[in-house]
Design a protein around this motif. Sequence first.
Motif, PDB file in Angstrom:
ATOM      1  N   ALA A 365       0.826  -1.208   0.000  1.00  0.00           N
ATOM      2  CA  ALA A 365       0.000   0.000   0.000  1.00  0.00           C
ATOM      3  C   ALA A 365       0.858   1.254   0.000  1.00  0.00           C
ATOM      4  O   ALA A 365       0.486   2.273  -0.590  1.00  0.00           O
ATOM      5  CB  ALA A 365      -0.930  -0.010   1.214  1.00  0.00           C
ATOM      6  N   THR A 366       2.004   1.187   0.639  1.00  0.00           N
ATOM      7  CA  THR A 366       2.918   2.324   0.633  1.00  0.00           C
ATOM      8  C   THR A 366       3.423   2.608  -0.771  1.00  0.00           C
ATOM      9  O   THR A 366       3.466   3.765  -1.216  1.00  0.00           O
ATOM     10  CB  THR A 366       4.105   2.058   1.575  1.00  0.00           C
ATOM     11  N   CYS A 367       3.780   1.556  -1.495  1.00  0.00           N
ATOM     12  CA  CYS A 367       4.337   1.731  -2.845  1.00  0.00           C
ATOM     13  C   CYS A 367       3.304   2.279  -3.824  1.00  0.00           C
ATOM     14  O   CYS A 367       3.616   3.185  -4.607  1.00  0.00           O
ATOM     15  CB  CYS A 367       4.885   0.395  -3.355  1.00  0.00           C
ATOM     16  N   VAL A 368       2.099   1.729  -3.802  1.00  0.00           N
ATOM     17  CA  VAL A 368       1.142   2.076  -4.852  1.00  0.00           C
ATOM     18  C   VAL A 368       0.221   3.225  -4.489  1.00  0.00           C
ATOM     19  O   VAL A 368      -0.465   3.767  -5.362  1.00  0.00           O
ATOM     20  CB  VAL A 368       0.289   0.846  -5.258  1.00  0.00           C
ATOM     21  N   ALA A 369       0.172   3.624  -3.201  1.00  0.00           N
ATOM     22  CA  ALA A 369      -0.788   4.664  -2.814  1.00  0.00           C
ATOM     23  C   ALA A 369      -0.188   5.731  -1.905  1.00  0.00           C
ATOM     24  O   ALA A 369      -0.425   6.919  -2.115  1.00  0.00           O
ATOM     25  CB  ALA A 369      -2.005   4.028  -2.129  1.00  0.00           C
ATOM     26  N   ALA A 370       0.579   5.334  -0.889  1.00  0.00           N
ATOM     27  CA  ALA A 370       1.188   6.337  -0.012  1.00  0.00           C
ATOM     28  C   ALA A 370       2.104   7.256  -0.805  1.00  0.00           C
ATOM     29  O   ALA A 370       2.216   8.450  -0.523  1.00  0.00           O
ATOM     30  CB  ALA A 370       1.952   5.650   1.115  1.00  0.00           C
ATOM     31  N   THR A 371       2.741   6.699  -1.826  1.00  0.00           N
ATOM     32  CA  THR A 371       3.596   7.520  -2.692  1.00  0.00           C
ATOM     33  C   THR A 371       2.786   8.602  -3.384  1.00  0.00           C
ATOM     34  O   THR A 371       3.269   9.739  -3.548  1.00  0.00           O
ATOM     35  CB  THR A 371       4.272   6.635  -3.751  1.00  0.00           C
ATOM     36  N   ILE A 372       1.559   8.262  -3.782  1.00  0.00           N
ATOM     37  CA  ILE A 372       0.703   9.240  -4.457  1.00  0.00           C
ATOM     38  C   ILE A 372       0.348  10.371  -3.499  1.00  0.00           C
ATOM     39  O   ILE A 372       0.330  11.550  -3.875  1.00  0.00           O
ATOM     40  CB  ILE A 372      -0.590   8.584  -4.991  1.00  0.00           C
ATOM     41  N   ARG A 408      -2.182   5.086   2.361  1.00  0.00           N
ATOM     42  CA  ARG A 408      -2.340   3.654   2.671  1.00  0.00           C
ATOM     43  C   ARG A 408      -3.791   3.334   3.018  1.00  0.00           C
ATOM     44  O   ARG A 408      -4.330   2.289   2.634  1.00  0.00           O
ATOM     45  CB  ARG A 408      -1.411   3.257   3.821  1.00  0.00           C
ATOM     46  N   VAL A 409      -4.429   4.237   3.763  1.00  0.00           N
ATOM     47  CA  VAL A 409      -5.834   4.039   4.129  1.00  0.00           C
ATOM     48  C   VAL A 409      -6.695   3.845   2.886  1.00  0.00           C
ATOM     49  O   VAL A 409      -7.512   2.912   2.802  1.00  0.00           O
ATOM     50  CB  VAL A 409      -6.344   5.248   4.950  1.00  0.00           C
TER      51      VAL A 409
END
Length: 541
Positions: A365-372, A408-409
């Motif tokens: 989740a960090t890679c695909v969304a928290a980065t955004i 991440r959420v």
Amino acid sequence: MLGSYPPEAVIGPTLLSVPAEELFFFVVQTYITTCLHILLNKPVLAAVYLRNEKVKGKFEPHKRVGQLFFAACFIVPILLPADHLEGTYMKLIVVWVAPIFFMLWTFGYQLLLSLPRSKTLLPIAAPTLFLWIVDTLALQRGTWSIESGTKLGIHIWPHLEIEEAIFFLVTNSMIVMGSCAFDNAVAILDAFPNIFPEVPGMPPPLLMLKSLFTSTSRYDQERLTGIENALTVLAKKSRSFYLASGVFNGRLRIDLILLYGFCRVADDLIDDAASAAEAETWIGHFTNFLNTAYSDSKDPSKLEKALSPFPSQAQTILRYLPVDKLPAQPLYELLEGFRMDLAFSNENASKPAPIQTEKDLERYATCVAATIGELCLSLVYAHDPDKHVKGAHDNRDECTQAGIRMGRVLQYINIVRDVTNDAETGRCYIPDHWLTATDTPSTAATKDANILACRKRILDTAFQGYHENRDAIEGLPSYARGGIRVAVESYIEIGRVLRKRIQNNQPLDFAGGGKAGRASVPKMRRVWIGWTTMAGHRGSV
């Protein structure tokens, strides 16, 4: 005098024999029509309707025809014989409004011609019809009247003189055309940083005039095409952010659209690859593009070479990714997230599941969304009109970390929503250690009680993170808070739909306006969430 007011109808002071009520009416009319125009056009990104006429050759003849028409409207009534008073009122209306129309058409014709008719004709037609009805009642009651010797004697309907009808039509048209000219000026300033490097949060009038007098031959048509393509991708693939993007303003909105366009293009090209090897090749192409875009040399020929493997639409989006305002590391981590997805491919079926533990889920989740989330906030701070104020960004690190956690959420909600769709492609983002021996990543397993419990567990984690981090939005630069709230709340609403169905023991997988099998929030509900969020209301946890 063309019109008169009976004494008993005037209760306030007058200015040059014009009652204060009449003057106040013009304020009310302008306010109503302008508000309707703003409401209808807020979702519109005006920049995508600009055109370099030297390249496109679309609007120039229309511009000249319109100018000639309005010039004729001014000159012809003056040249007509004045020996008959009938028609005087109509002549004065036309002569008065024609020069204003000429100017507004010159400054806003591109938007007036290319915007959807619902964005231009409706804010003219609706207030005009309303005022026709109100004025009919006023004329019928004798609140005021037009002197009979100056009018044509033609009625639109009983008690509504054609002069009155035309007056309301042209004044509302003037208001909408003026609003379009304003939007056109702002769109030019926002779309072309090569022409206007620095633009204040509220551009001064002289700068807006300068933008309106800028020749369309200076417009960067390739950039306009890139923005338009990115917006099209968003409208099809990311409805929640597409809705939220309308709340952002100026260059921040454009750069956010380009950033999300990049993410969607990468996701589509990698995810839709025919094999893991082809997907890995695309990841290599994106890595090479980022290496080139962030290199110190800034060699245009190397950038074009790095873009060459991509489809033409993707090239136009990637070329204008605002790398000067974005940190590189989150973009590389996003590609790492795509690599984690490849571990689910058939070629790796014999290997352990890529998401073994809760830590693995958090890492994904960090890679695909928290980065955004981190990238979006980088743009928010880069475009903050108050960034030069001392202490304006003292809490930036704190807000950025909260944005990373909120990313991440949102991904956790995405995972809970898409269990069935992911299972159909052989993917299961539920940690393998949570599953029993009989659980498998198949559509049949999604109805299993343990799978449902796992989905609830991830959803509970998401709402806990939402509760802990949502207040950090209040620490963001004020100009971007509304847009961030809408972006978060419109996606959190999907989680609320899922949680409610769990509580009511209803199936989680259904068609709700999106893809079959996906929980989705209907469009009108998403609009309502956006509206109430902007009004300061937040949904329940």
